[in-house]
Design a protein around this motif. Structure first.
Motif, PDB file in Angstrom:
ATOM      1  N   ARG A 145     -11.278   0.834   8.320  1.00  0.00           N
ATOM      2  CA  ARG A 145     -12.150   0.982   7.019  1.00  0.00           C
ATOM      3  C   ARG A 145     -12.644   2.256   6.495  1.00  0.00           C
ATOM      4  NH1 ARG A 145     -12.818  -3.954   8.804  1.00  0.00           N
ATOM      5  NH2 ARG A 145     -12.764  -5.805   7.174  1.00  0.00           N
ATOM      6  N   GLY A 196       0.931  -1.114   0.008  1.00  0.00           N
ATOM      7  CA  GLY A 196       0.094   0.128  -0.059  1.00  0.00           C
ATOM      8  C   GLY A 196       0.873   1.100   0.064  1.00  0.00           C
ATOM      9  N   VAL A 214      -2.067   2.855   3.163  1.00  0.00           N
ATOM     10  CA  VAL A 214      -3.569   2.851   2.670  1.00  0.00           C
ATOM     11  C   VAL A 214      -3.205   1.730   1.700  1.00  0.00           C
ATOM     12  CG1 VAL A 214      -4.933   4.087   1.116  1.00  0.00           C
ATOM     13  CG2 VAL A 214      -3.460   5.306   3.002  1.00  0.00           C
ATOM     14  N   THR A 215      -4.301   0.785   1.763  1.00  0.00           N
ATOM     15  CA  THR A 215      -4.342  -0.427   0.725  1.00  0.00           C
ATOM     16  C   THR A 215      -5.577  -0.540   0.254  1.00  0.00           C
ATOM     17  OG1 THR A 215      -5.364  -1.965   2.578  1.00  0.00           O
ATOM     18  CG2 THR A 215      -2.661  -1.568   2.569  1.00  0.00           C
ATOM     19  N   LYS A 216      -6.121  -1.573  -0.886  1.00  0.00           N
ATOM     20  CA  LYS A 216      -7.116  -1.519  -1.192  1.00  0.00           C
ATOM     21  C   LYS A 216      -8.474  -1.831  -0.376  1.00  0.00           C
ATOM     22  CE  LYS A 216      -6.832  -6.429  -2.353  1.00  0.00           C
ATOM     23  NZ  LYS A 216      -6.839  -7.461  -3.307  1.00  0.00           N
ATOM     24  N   ASN A 217      -8.091  -2.291   0.994  1.00  0.00           N
ATOM     25  CA  ASN A 217      -8.943  -2.705   1.889  1.00  0.00           C
ATOM     26  C   ASN A 217      -9.308  -1.717   2.845  1.00  0.00           C
ATOM     27  OD1 ASN A 217      -9.727  -5.173   0.716  1.00  0.00           O
ATOM     28  ND2 ASN A 217      -7.727  -6.039   1.739  1.00  0.00           N
ATOM     29  N   GLY A 218      -8.275  -0.821   3.027  1.00  0.00           N
ATOM     30  CA  GLY A 218      -8.514   0.208   4.012  1.00  0.00           C
ATOM     31  C   GLY A 218      -7.081   0.757   4.648  1.00  0.00           C
ATOM     32  N   SER A 271      -9.485   3.238   1.889  1.00  0.00           N
ATOM     33  CA  SER A 271      -8.806   2.819   0.959  1.00  0.00           C
ATOM     34  C   SER A 271      -8.647   3.991  -0.107  1.00  0.00           C
ATOM     35  CB  SER A 271      -9.533   1.622   0.138  1.00  0.00           C
ATOM     36  OG  SER A 271     -10.615   1.696   0.076  1.00  0.00           O
ATOM     37  N   LYS A 272      -9.684   4.948  -0.040  1.00  0.00           N
ATOM     38  CA  LYS A 272      -9.532   6.191  -0.990  1.00  0.00           C
ATOM     39  C   LYS A 272      -8.835   7.379  -0.527  1.00  0.00           C
ATOM     40  CE  LYS A 272     -12.577   3.819  -3.598  1.00  0.00           C
ATOM     41  NZ  LYS A 272     -11.829   3.164  -4.831  1.00  0.00           N
TER      42      LYS A 272
END
Length: 151
Positions: free
Chosen positions: A113, A81, A95-99, A126-127
């Protein structure tokens, strides 16, 4: 019946309740919910979940107060991330695709999350780095016609 009459007449005895042994905790205030980073992952998780939704556990990221919601312990290898520097944390978050993955002082991980900013805007963690990007909505010809019909 006698107790009700004593209360109605204002003659009921008043015995102050002792505070010793009391289990009631006062209403939490936002200023008391700041995350202390020198703790193991389980304690960080419990702190975040314990303050979820009100008042919300918070920290400072890029000079802005950010509130964390929806944490869970993460028992896996360190995901890939984008690093995010968090004030007071011994290690940057990811910061990863899951949170947002944060680290306790024991090296274990917590996944957060959702994040809420001072202006009240809440985003999926994640955004975080794409939160400022705006994309224009482009309609197909059929959708444009439908929009006109609706107007």
């Amino acid at each position: 019946v006698e107790a009700v009459h004593l209360i109605a007449d204002g003659k009921a005895p008043r015995i102050p309740q002792p505070e010793e042994g009391a289990t009631y905790e006062g209403i939490q205030k936002k200023e008391n919910a700041e995350i202390s980073w020198d703790q193991p992952a389980a304690a960080l998780h419990n702190w975040i979940r314990g303050h979820d939704k009100v008042p919300g556990a918070w920290t400072t990221i890029n000079e802005q107060v950010v509130t964390f919601y929806g944490s869970s312990l993460l028992d896996a290898s360190v995901p890939t991330g984008q690093e995010l520097t968090i004030k007071g944390a011994s290690r940057p978050g990811l910061v990863t695709k899951n949170g947002l993955v944060i680290f306790g002082n024991d090296g274990k991980m917590v996944l957060v999350r959702n994040l809420q900013f001072e202006d009240g805007k809440m985003i999926p963690a994640s955004k975080y780095f794409s939160a400022d990007e705006t994309t224009a909505l482009e309609l197909t010809e059929e959708e444009k016609k439908m929009a006109e019909d609706i107007r």
